[in-house]
Motif scaffolding. Sequence first.
Motif, PDB file in Angstrom:
ATOM      1  N   GLN A  42       0.210   1.997   4.693  1.00 40.80           N
ATOM      2  CA  GLN A  42      -0.790   2.205   5.731  1.00 40.80           C
ATOM      3  C   GLN A  42      -1.817   3.221   5.246  1.00 40.80           C
ATOM      4  O   GLN A  42      -1.500   4.109   4.454  1.00 40.80           O
ATOM      5  CB  GLN A  42      -0.125   2.692   7.017  1.00 40.80           C
ATOM      6  N   GLY A  43      -3.039   3.082   5.723  1.00 41.36           N
ATOM      7  CA  GLY A  43      -4.104   3.938   5.225  1.00 41.36           C
ATOM      8  C   GLY A  43      -3.958   5.406   5.564  1.00 41.36           C
ATOM      9  O   GLY A  43      -4.435   6.269   4.832  1.00 41.36           O
ATOM     10  N   ASP A  44      -3.273   5.719   6.669  1.00 40.38           N
ATOM     11  CA  ASP A  44      -3.174   7.108   7.116  1.00 40.38           C
ATOM     12  C   ASP A  44      -1.765   7.680   7.017  1.00 40.38           C
ATOM     13  O   ASP A  44      -1.468   8.726   7.600  1.00 40.38           O
ATOM     14  CB  ASP A  44      -3.664   7.233   8.555  1.00 40.38           C
ATOM     15  N   SER A  45      -0.884   7.002   6.286  1.00 38.07           N
ATOM     16  CA  SER A  45       0.480   7.503   6.131  1.00 38.07           C
ATOM     17  C   SER A  45       1.114   6.872   4.900  1.00 38.07           C
ATOM     18  O   SER A  45       0.499   6.056   4.216  1.00 38.07           O
ATOM     19  CB  SER A  45       1.327   7.182   7.375  1.00 38.07           C
ATOM     20  N   ASP A  46       2.358   7.263   4.632  1.00 37.25           N
ATOM     21  CA  ASP A  46       3.100   6.679   3.513  1.00 37.25           C
ATOM     22  C   ASP A  46       4.043   5.579   3.975  1.00 37.25           C
ATOM     23  O   ASP A  46       4.941   5.170   3.231  1.00 37.25           O
ATOM     24  CB  ASP A  46       3.893   7.772   2.781  1.00 37.25           C
ATOM     25  N   SER A  47       3.853   5.106   5.204  1.00 34.83           N
ATOM     26  CA  SER A  47       4.667   4.006   5.718  1.00 34.83           C
ATOM     27  C   SER A  47       4.159   2.680   5.145  1.00 34.83           C
ATOM     28  O   SER A  47       2.963   2.515   4.896  1.00 34.83           O
ATOM     29  CB  SER A  47       4.612   3.962   7.246  1.00 34.83           C
ATOM     30  N   VAL A  48       5.091   1.745   4.953  1.00 37.33           N
ATOM     31  CA  VAL A  48       4.719   0.438   4.414  1.00 37.33           C
ATOM     32  C   VAL A  48       3.892  -0.323   5.449  1.00 37.33           C
ATOM     33  O   VAL A  48       4.245  -0.388   6.626  1.00 37.33           O
ATOM     34  CB  VAL A  48       5.970  -0.371   4.035  1.00 37.33           C
ATOM     35  N   SER A  49       2.782  -0.895   4.999  1.00 35.99           N
ATOM     36  CA  SER A  49       1.898  -1.642   5.885  1.00 35.99           C
ATOM     37  C   SER A  49       2.411  -3.069   6.093  1.00 35.99           C
ATOM     38  O   SER A  49       3.094  -3.632   5.232  1.00 35.99           O
ATOM     39  CB  SER A  49       0.488  -1.693   5.293  1.00 35.99           C
ATOM     40  N   MET A  50       2.079  -3.653   7.228  1.00 36.16           N
ATOM     41  CA  MET A  50       2.408  -5.060   7.463  1.00 36.16           C
ATOM     42  C   MET A  50       1.724  -5.948   6.432  1.00 36.16           C
ATOM     43  O   MET A  50       2.195  -7.041   6.119  1.00 36.16           O
ATOM     44  CB  MET A  50       1.977  -5.471   8.876  1.00 36.16           C
ATOM     45  N   ALA A  51       0.611  -5.468   5.878  1.00 36.78           N
ATOM     46  CA  ALA A  51      -0.113  -6.240   4.866  1.00 36.78           C
ATOM     47  C   ALA A  51       0.648  -6.338   3.549  1.00 36.78           C
ATOM     48  O   ALA A  51       0.279  -7.133   2.677  1.00 36.78           O
ATOM     49  CB  ALA A  51      -1.478  -5.610   4.622  1.00 36.78           C
ATOM     50  N   ASN A  52       1.708  -5.546   3.399  1.00 39.38           N
ATOM     51  CA  ASN A  52       2.476  -5.572   2.155  1.00 39.38           C
ATOM     52  C   ASN A  52       2.990  -6.974   1.827  1.00 39.38           C
ATOM     53  O   ASN A  52       3.061  -7.366   0.656  1.00 39.38           O
ATOM     54  CB  ASN A  52       3.650  -4.591   2.255  1.00 39.38           C
ATOM     55  N   ASP A  53       3.338  -7.739   2.862  1.00 35.41           N
ATOM     56  CA  ASP A  53       3.872  -9.087   2.650  1.00 35.41           C
ATOM     57  C   ASP A  53       2.802 -10.075   2.202  1.00 35.41           C
ATOM     58  O   ASP A  53       3.123 -11.179   1.760  1.00 35.41           O
ATOM     59  CB  ASP A  53       4.526  -9.609   3.933  1.00 35.41           C
TER      60      ASP A  53
END
Length: 207
Positions: A42-53
Amino acid sequence: MKKLFGLVAFVVLFSFYFLSSGVIAQAALQDGNYSVNYTVLQGDSDSVSMANDYFDKPATVKVEGGKTTVSLQVNHSKWITGLWIEGGAVSVTSNSTANDTRQVQFPVSTLSSPVSAKIKVDIDDDGLNYHHEYQIKLRFDEGSAKSLVAAVKSSDNNTTNEAATSDAKTKIANPKSSDSSQMFLYGIIFVAAGIGLVLLKRRASFK
């Protein structure tokens, strides 16, 4: 006493210089082509984005003359209608309407830290009406880098050997060996400091 303090300071400074130099050396890849795993955050954190898939792994990284170029494949290409890396548009190298994929290529300033990016999503399928742009980051795992060996044609039977991969031997050291070196150097620092304290106490006792 001044000489003693000077010796301890020299050991400490030299050890920290060596440690920092080692970290930089490990991060650098020599000229060549590599496969490198990555994650879309995600652009504002180190969490994996849904766009990763929607991004196939691994990416292909080309290092040449100090410049780094990344090539990767976007799936659901019909939905991902825009992609910008570090503020610049990417170059599309190929499209497959049948597979709904798109190959893109772009330069990056570094692989050692997350690369800022932005995507545009437009979905008008399956009853959805979604149109949005949002920031993401690409985090590359340099430790996963493997050099790519180009396919070679055999002169004897005119057949092509399959492309092979091998661990990137051009990297200075793997993380485990570097960890051991760092622990050893930290040990030197603590030993030097301990010797300095013992000598100081002995000098004080003789006064």
